[in-house]
Structure formats: structure tokens, C-alpha cells
Design an enzyme around this catalytic site. Structure first.
Site, PDB file in Angstrom:
ATOM      1  N   SER A 122       0.833  -1.201   0.000  1.00 53.48           N
ATOM      2  CA  SER A 122       0.000   0.000   0.000  1.00 53.48           C
ATOM      3  C   SER A 122       0.866   1.249   0.000  1.00 53.48           C
ATOM      4  O   SER A 122       1.972   1.257   0.561  1.00 53.48           O
ATOM      5  CB  SER A 122      -0.857  -0.025   1.272  1.00 53.48           C
ATOM      6  OG  SER A 122      -1.440   1.235   1.486  1.00 53.48           O
ATOM      7  N   TYR A 146      -1.815   0.021  10.284  1.00 53.20           N
ATOM      8  CA  TYR A 146      -2.077  -0.630   8.997  1.00 53.20           C
ATOM      9  C   TYR A 146      -0.868  -0.470   8.069  1.00 53.20           C
ATOM     10  O   TYR A 146      -0.333  -1.448   7.532  1.00 53.20           O
ATOM     11  CB  TYR A 146      -3.339  -0.044   8.336  1.00 53.20           C
ATOM     12  CG  TYR A 146      -3.463  -0.467   6.896  1.00 53.20           C
ATOM     13  CD1 TYR A 146      -3.844  -1.764   6.572  1.00 53.20           C
ATOM     14  CD2 TYR A 146      -3.148   0.410   5.858  1.00 53.20           C
ATOM     15  CE1 TYR A 146      -3.913  -2.174   5.254  1.00 53.20           C
ATOM     16  CE2 TYR A 146      -3.217   0.018   4.534  1.00 53.20           C
ATOM     17  CZ  TYR A 146      -3.609  -1.271   4.238  1.00 53.20           C
ATOM     18  OH  TYR A 146      -3.662  -1.677   2.925  1.00 53.20           O
ATOM     19  N   LYS A 150       2.087  -3.326   6.630  1.00 55.80           N
ATOM     20  CA  LYS A 150       2.491  -3.581   5.236  1.00 55.80           C
ATOM     21  C   LYS A 150       4.000  -3.375   5.077  1.00 55.80           C
ATOM     22  O   LYS A 150       4.670  -4.140   4.376  1.00 55.80           O
ATOM     23  CB  LYS A 150       1.718  -2.649   4.283  1.00 55.80           C
ATOM     24  CG  LYS A 150       0.216  -2.935   4.228  1.00 55.80           C
ATOM     25  CD  LYS A 150      -0.054  -4.261   3.538  1.00 55.80           C
ATOM     26  CE  LYS A 150      -1.519  -4.637   3.526  1.00 55.80           C
ATOM     27  NZ  LYS A 150      -1.784  -5.939   2.906  1.00 55.80           N
TER      28      LYS A 150
END
Ligand code: UDP
Length: 334
Positions: A122, A146, A150
Site C-alpha cells: 500500500s 495498517y 504492510k
């Protein structure tokens, strides 16, 4: 391109929004797709392409047995939690699933001797980039658990690749939107937080108004700017990444966007034109953690993978999403 041959691919999270579109593109290109998913955040309605195995990544032994038996040449890993504010409130939930279960998957792959991996990363790994458009060399600087989850997986992949344990392509998604133009699959979230879906559900009458989060950003019209990529072009990028790995390409990281940005106000204006509904908009305060501008530098994916987008058109992205939303009915499921 070499000789066309069928590749056997396992897609984790293949019932989800992006995974289901990738499954369709791969099957349509003649590949053999096996979807594994625990259906924890997705619906079986998007399971239209490929064979389906209900499997939870936390079950490493079952995962290993499955991989050993089916022997895929490539694993594409989509399964993850994706809601940024939720990750801030529940970090362990995010690290456990997005990092912990990825480790279990990689470990099961290693035991089963499967070495090609395509990872859903991402733009969140960049946080608030110092330079935009941002290129793949920019440092990791995530601002949410989050994004951190990643970045952690990317670091693990980098080390495994250096040690010769795996070859991988990590695709850093910018703002994915749109739906299958044939209308078979599309985004099916219960409580979407994304701008385009919120705008269209407002046009449908599901919400009384759309909020614009912040109008005082250092951008041309004061609202945040994002690089929206059609989910079918993103799916095509996965096919290119797979071909690249199968042809012996070395491990790489690619931005996935179009390299241009639209502000929130611009998106809202296009949504009003496409839907023909002049829905109500309220300007409110900033949403925490939003970078002012996120635009991908896309030279690398265009040059190295030959990525040529077909749907680089915001009106078309919104039109395909709108057609899908109308098919869903009001507040309904597909
Ligand atoms: N946004 C907004 N109203 C909404 C949803 C989003 O103004 O109802 C803004 C959000 O603050 C951000 C941009 O739209 O600046 C894109 O947000 P989205 O959640 O779609 O994607 P993100 O960039 O956060 O991944």
C-alpha cells in the site's frame, strides 16, 4: 512475452474486492486459480472465478497440506485487514492478521517449496511523503499500524529474497476504485469509508449528505489529492507481475497508480455529473492521518512490467462503480 502457458495461482483473500477482480482477470487469461478465504470481511457473492477453499491463514498446518497437495507456482496474498482508523484503535488485531498470518503463509510456502509471491502492499507505507509524486525509493514512514503492518511484511520479504528463500513482487496500491465493467463483481463493503463509495451511496440516498474532511490543506483547492486507479487496471498489473516472476524476474516493488491526482472536490463534482444527482455536501474538519497529497510515480511499473492502463479516466471509474452500486440496490447485497 514467452510462450503462453497456464499458471496455477493461489489467491488469498480472493473473495475480497481486489482479489476477486484479480481472480477474474487471471481466469479470463487462461490461468488456474484457487481462492482461499475465511470470509471474515468479505462475501461469497464475489466468488465467481476459480475454485474456492475456505481456509484460515492462522491454520498453518492445514495451509501447508493444501499448498503441498496443490503445488501452485505462484501465491498472491490479498487477505488482510484494511481499515486505517480501526488499525489505530486495535493495533494488535492488525499486526496479528497482516503480519502474523503472512508469516504463517510464508512459512507454509517455504515448507511446500513454493517460491513466487505477489504481495498486496500500500501507499500507506510512505506515510506523508516528502516528495510527490512519490517513487519506490522513498523511505518507509507509515503513520498507522495498517501502513506499518504492510511495511513490516515488505521488510521480511526483502530479507527472505536476499537469502534466496523467495522471489516476490510487492505492489503498492494507491486509491483503488471502480468495479468490473461487466458488472459481475465489485466493492461490497457494509460500511464503506472510501470517498467514491460514500459519494455514490449518498447519491443513492443511503446517507443524507457527504462530508468533505478538511478544506484547509496546502493543495490547489484545499482538499486532499489522491491518485485513483481502476481495479481492473490494478488486476492487470497483477497479471504482469506474475508473468514477470514466472519469466525469472528478480524481486521488485512497484507503485500502482496513474501518476496524477484529483482533489476531493473534483471527485465530488464528477460523481454529481455521472449520477445526475446534486447530493448534499458538508465541509467538516480534517480526518486524522490523511496526507495532503498522495500521487504515485509510475515510471517503474510502466518500464519494467510494461503496464499500460486501460481505464485511466475518473469518470469511467465512477461510472463503473455507480453501475455496480445501482445493481446492489439500496443498502442491499449483490
Ligand atoms: N474523504 C472525504 N469524505 C469521505 C471519505 C473520504 O472527504 O466521506 C476524503 C479523505 O479524507 C481523503 C480522500 O477523501 O482525503 C480519500 O479518502 P479514502 O478514504 O477514499 O482513501 P484513502 O486515501 O484514505 O486511502
Amino acid at each position: 512475452m514467452g510462450l503462453k502457458r497456464t499458471i496455477k495461482v493461489v489467491i488469498t483473500g480472493g473473495a475480497g474486492y481486489i482479489g476477486s477482480h484479480v481472480a477474474k482477470v487471471l481466469v479470463r487469461s487462461g490461468h488456474e486459480v484457487i481462492v482461499i478465504d475465511n470470509l471474515s470481511t468479505s462475501q461469497s457473492t464475489n466468488l465467481r472465478y476459480g475454485e474456492f477453499w475456505p481456509l484460515d491463514l492462522a491454520e498453518e498446518d492445514r495451509l501447508y497440506e493444501f499448498l503441498k497437495e496443490r503445488e501452485p507456482q505462484v501465491v498472491m496474498h490479498f487477505a488482510a485487514f484494511i481499515v486505517v482508523p480501526e488499525s489505530v484503535d486495535h493495533p494488535l488485531k492488525y499486526y496479528y492478521n497482516n503480519v502474523g498470518n503472512t508469516l504463517r503463509l510464508l512459512s507454509a510456502m517455504q515448507k511446500a517449496n513454493i517460491k513466487n509471491f505477489v504481495f498486496s502492499s500500500s501507499a500507506a507505507v510512505y506515510g506523508i511523503p516528502e516528495v510527490v509524486p512519490v517513487d519506490e525509493e522513498a523511505p518507509f514512514n507509515p503513520i498507522s499500524p495498517y501502513g506499518e503492518s504492510k511495511a513490516m511484511v515488505e521488510k521480511i520479504l526483502r530479507d527472505m529474497s536476499k537469502a534466496g528463500e523467495i522471489r516476490y513482487v510487492s505492489l503498492r496500491y494507491f486509491n483503488v476504485a471502480g468495479a468490473d465493467p461487466e458488472g459481475e463483481i465489485g466493492p461490497a463493503y457494509n460500511q464503506p469509508t472510501h470517498l467514491i463509495l460514500r459519494a455514490l451511496k449518498t447519491a443513492k440516498g443511503e446517507y443524507p449528505f457527504l462530508e468533505i474532511f478538511g478544506t484547509d490543506y496546502p493543495t490547489p483547492d484545499g482538499t486532499c489529492v489522491r491518485d485513483y486507479i481502476h481495479v481492473m487496471d490494478l488486476a492487470a498489473a497483477h497479471l504482469l507481475a506474475m508473468d514477470y516472476l514466472i519469466s525469472g524476474g528478480d524481486s521488485q516493488v512497484f507503485n500502482c497508480g496513474y501518476g496524477r491526482g484529483y482533489s476531493v472536490r473534483e471527485v465530488v463534482a464528477v460523481a454529481k455529473v455521472v449520477t445526475g444527482v446534486d447530493f448534499e455536501v458538508k465541509e467538516t474538519s480534517r480526518r486524522p492521518g490523511d496526507p495532503p497529497i498522495l500521487i504515485a510515480k509510475t515510471d517503474k511499473i510502466r518500464t519494467l512490467l510494461g503496464f499500460r492502463p486501460e481505464f485511466d479516466d475518473l469518470s469511467l471509474i465512477i461510472k463503473h462503480t455507480w453501475e455496480w452500486e445501482r445493481r446492489l440496490g439500496k443498502g442491499g447485497k449483490p
